[in-house]
Structure formats: structure tokens, C-alpha cells
Design a protein around this motif. Sequence first.
Motif, PDB file in Angstrom:
ATOM      1  N   ARG A  21       0.825  -1.209   0.000  1.00 41.69           N
ATOM      2  CA  ARG A  21       0.000   0.000   0.000  1.00 41.69           C
ATOM      3  C   ARG A  21       0.858   1.257   0.000  1.00 41.69           C
ATOM      4  NH1 ARG A  21      -5.084  -0.398  -1.329  1.00 41.69           N
ATOM      5  NH2 ARG A  21      -5.647   1.395  -0.058  1.00 41.69           N
ATOM      6  N   VAL A  47       9.273   6.601  -2.347  1.00 47.85           N
ATOM      7  CA  VAL A  47       9.915   6.755  -3.653  1.00 47.85           C
ATOM      8  C   VAL A  47      10.663   8.089  -3.690  1.00 47.85           C
ATOM      9  CG1 VAL A  47       8.376   5.350  -5.069  1.00 47.85           C
ATOM     10  CG2 VAL A  47       7.752   7.692  -4.580  1.00 47.85           C
ATOM     11  N   ASP A  68      12.259  13.792  -8.281  1.00 47.38           N
ATOM     12  CA  ASP A  68      12.933  15.075  -8.484  1.00 47.38           C
ATOM     13  C   ASP A  68      11.895  16.181  -8.480  1.00 47.38           C
ATOM     14  OD1 ASP A  68      15.423  14.050  -8.634  1.00 47.38           O
ATOM     15  OD2 ASP A  68      15.495  13.954 -10.818  1.00 47.38           O
ATOM     16  N   TYR A 122      16.811  20.927  -9.884  1.00 48.76           N
ATOM     17  CA  TYR A 122      15.925  19.963  -9.216  1.00 48.76           C
ATOM     18  C   TYR A 122      16.548  19.546  -7.891  1.00 48.76           C
ATOM     19  CZ  TYR A 122      13.486  19.309 -13.659  1.00 48.76           C
ATOM     20  OH  TYR A 122      12.759  19.503 -14.814  1.00 48.76           O
ATOM     21  N   ARG A 125       1.615   5.576  -2.932  1.00 46.34           N
ATOM     22  CA  ARG A 125       1.086   4.237  -3.219  1.00 46.34           C
ATOM     23  C   ARG A 125       1.915   3.612  -4.308  1.00 46.34           C
ATOM     24  NH1 ARG A 125      -4.956   3.358  -2.497  1.00 46.34           N
ATOM     25  NH2 ARG A 125      -4.571   1.807  -4.072  1.00 46.34           N
ATOM     26  N   LYS A 126       2.175   2.325  -4.153  1.00 42.99           N
ATOM     27  CA  LYS A 126       2.993   1.619  -5.127  1.00 42.99           C
ATOM     28  C   LYS A 126       2.276   1.540  -6.472  1.00 42.99           C
ATOM     29  CE  LYS A 126       5.309  -2.813  -5.263  1.00 42.99           C
ATOM     30  NZ  LYS A 126       5.338  -4.056  -4.535  1.00 42.99           N
TER      31      LYS A 126
END
Lengths: 366, 96
Positions: B29, B33, B36, B87, B95-96
Motif C-alpha cells: 500500500r 519513492v 525530483d 531539481y 502508493r505503489k
Amino acid sequence: MELSNSSLVDKIVSLIFLVLLSLYFLTDIPQRLQFYRYSRAVAARLSVIESLVNEGMNKVRNYIVKLGVENPDNVLKNVVDNYFVINPVDIEPIDIIKRLGHLIESNEFKFKADLSRLLPKVTRDTLNNVAVSLSIVSALYIIYKVLKHYYLLGKKYENWILLMQLSVVLPQIVKQLTPYVKAIDDIIRGVPIGDSVGPLVAYKIIKLAPRMEIVEDTIVSRVEIEGRNVYVVKARGPGATVGKPGKAVAKLVEDLQCNVSRIITVDAALKLEGETTGEVTEGTGAAIGDPGPEKIEIERAAVKCNASLDAVIIKMSDEDAIRSMSTEIAEAAEKAYQKVLEIIRTKTRPGDNVIVVGVGNTVGVY
Amino acid sequence: MSSDYLTLLFIAIMIVLFIQLIVNYVSSRKQSVEVDVPRKIISKIRCVHGDYETEREYHEGDFVGKIEGACPKCGAELIIDTIYTKYFRQTTQSRK
């Protein structure tokens, strides 16, 4: 008493296992559960993609409202689901490139003519920005429609393998599509993107030298570098367009009566995972990523004039190519410029005619 | 007696499998991650003679090749030479 208790637990556990094993091997309940699981996963991902499409549409809608369009939804509805190109017949390959080029050109012409009618008061550069933004939204919408089609097919025929394939591939597709939505902002604002690196290198060579529109949306400029006549071809900026570099080179070569010693193409290229963003490398061939018609024009021009064809590429990911230009790519543009100068100095002689083509979207680059 | 141990082993395996199921579900869930995030768009301005260079934040309407006035050193034209984005990498829960 203790022994009888333990025996009862033993029996219950054995029974549970037996029931579970029977359900697993003798019924289609596992498949139903997987079907339900994958179906939910795909539906969740599709709703993410749908929200990306809506976000993109809202951005373009706000932009064209600012430009004075009274009925933006009509424009969006008209554009996102139209202007497809049917591939030419390929079982008869004779003149297929000409036919493909003609179809692409006709579609572009129709698209831009319709846009000009809807937005009569905007400049050509702004119109190009609108056209590219709408193309992005249209591409996103088509991808969403195709994915939804397979999802509904999977559900309709209870094909859990189809749904499983979709659920495996969708996270990657979502990650790849997200930068495209963000890119709409950059295109609208006129900020150079990673793909603008080719035109940026071309700009570094010609600076503000006079430009002549040789074919539609494509300019040529002549500068002298250490006695060589360097003809630089790039898309007409600073609006978002890739121009027609292949046709421009073909026309230029004809104008120069094939007196060309070298053609150098500069473009952004997709890096492999593990490679460094902004790496500049040199090779042979036409560095241009079109469906074929433009690339073949450059190759044919080089063959016709017996001119060497060099490719200078700047490596980047697909996300880097579509988002606003990063520091690494801006630095790489300078390296690529130096590399082009080095090729001109070391591989041509004073008095030679050299063509340099800055390939890519020229958004934000004059 | 050995039957008791076997039962306990089965129950232990079931508990472990159940815990693993829960852990897998929760980790699927939410996943951290790295993304940038654009921090600043910079317009780099340079004199045509190359004796002056400055940077400022991007303004609406900027483009590479735009004339931005006169050079304070030699009076020649100042031109936007490059526009790039800085950046920075941010870790987010998504969420994946």
C-alpha cells in the motif's frame, strides 16, 4: 483429559488443512480471488491514469481560456479523440516513406489549420505551444482508452491472466505518463525541455545570426567558423515545434548543388539504465527520432552528396527529455557544442560547406 | 506428545504466514519513492562578447536568444544564453 483436548485440536487443525487444500485444488475459488484482486488493482491504476488525463486537460483548458477561447471544452473534445493517422499499406513497400510522410504532413496541416481557425488571434509560437500541449493530452487520452479497453475485456471474459498482465505493467505506465502531464506546464510557459538540447546546440553556433525559413517551421542560418561555411538547421523557435529538419536538409543540399562535405546531426538520445544523464557521445548516422520520413531525407542527402554523416547525441531518460531542462543537460549542451566545433575543425577543411542539424523540440529556444 | 508438537508447529506456521500476509499488504500500500522536485528555473544571461555573465530566476516570456539589455561592462547586447531547472531529490511516501 489433556490428551483428549490435544487430540481434538489436532483433528480441527487437520480438518482446516483438508478443507483449505480441497478448496485450493478442487475449486476455482483461488482464480476467482486472483481475478478480484487483479481487477481491483487495475481499476485503481486506471483511475490514477484518468486523473492524469483530467489534470492535463484542465491545464490546457485554462491555457486556451486565457488565450480567449470561449468554448474550451469544444476544442478539447474535438482534438483529443481526432487526428489519428492510419498506417500506409506495408505489403507493398514501394514509396512507403513518401506515403507515410504525406499522411503525417496532411494530419499536421489539418490539425494546425483547425487550431488557427479556433485561435485566430494568437502568434505562431503560441499556436505551436497549444498544438504540442494538445498533442500530449491527446496521446495520454488514447493510452488511457486502450488500457481501459483491455481492462473491460478482461472483466467481460473473466480473463484473469489479461488482468494480471495489466496489473503488472500499469505501475510502470503510470510512472512513465506522469512526467508528460508535468511537461504541459513547461510547454505552456515556453521553458526549454530536455529534448530542446539539439536546438540549443544549434543556437549556440548561430546565436542571433539572420535566420531564413527554408521549409515550414524550420530555419537555416549561415555562419563562418575558421573558414568553413556552416549552415545550421533547426526548428523555428521559440515556440514548441520540431520542424521538418529532413526536408530542410534535402532542400539545402539542393540549393548548395550537393557541394557539402559533412552533415552533423545533434539530438537527445534515450540512455540505458545505468548510463549517466548528459553524457555526450559521437557516432555515425542521422541522429533523429522520427517515424522515418525526416531521417531518410537526411540519409539520402548524405548519400547523394557523398557527405559524411556524423551524429552527436546527448543521453537522457525519457523523463529528462520531456521535463524542463536540468542543469546536467544544460551543461551537456555546452559539451556537445564543443564537440561539434571539434568535428568541424578536425574533419573539414577551410572553404568546405558543413551542415549542422539541431534536432528536437525548440520550445524556449530562438 | 509428538502430535502436540506437530500441532504447535502447524499453528506457528499459520501465524507466521498470516503476519507475512499483513506485512506484504501494508508494504504494497505504501512505498517510499525518490522524486525530483523542480526548485528553481534559472535564466543565464551572457554578454555577446563574453565578458559578463549573470543568472536570475526565470521570468514569464524568457527564451534562449532573448535580448536582455546592454552589458554593464562593454555596452554590447546581453542575451539569455541558457534556461535550466535546478531539481532537488525528495523522498515521498506514495502508493505503489
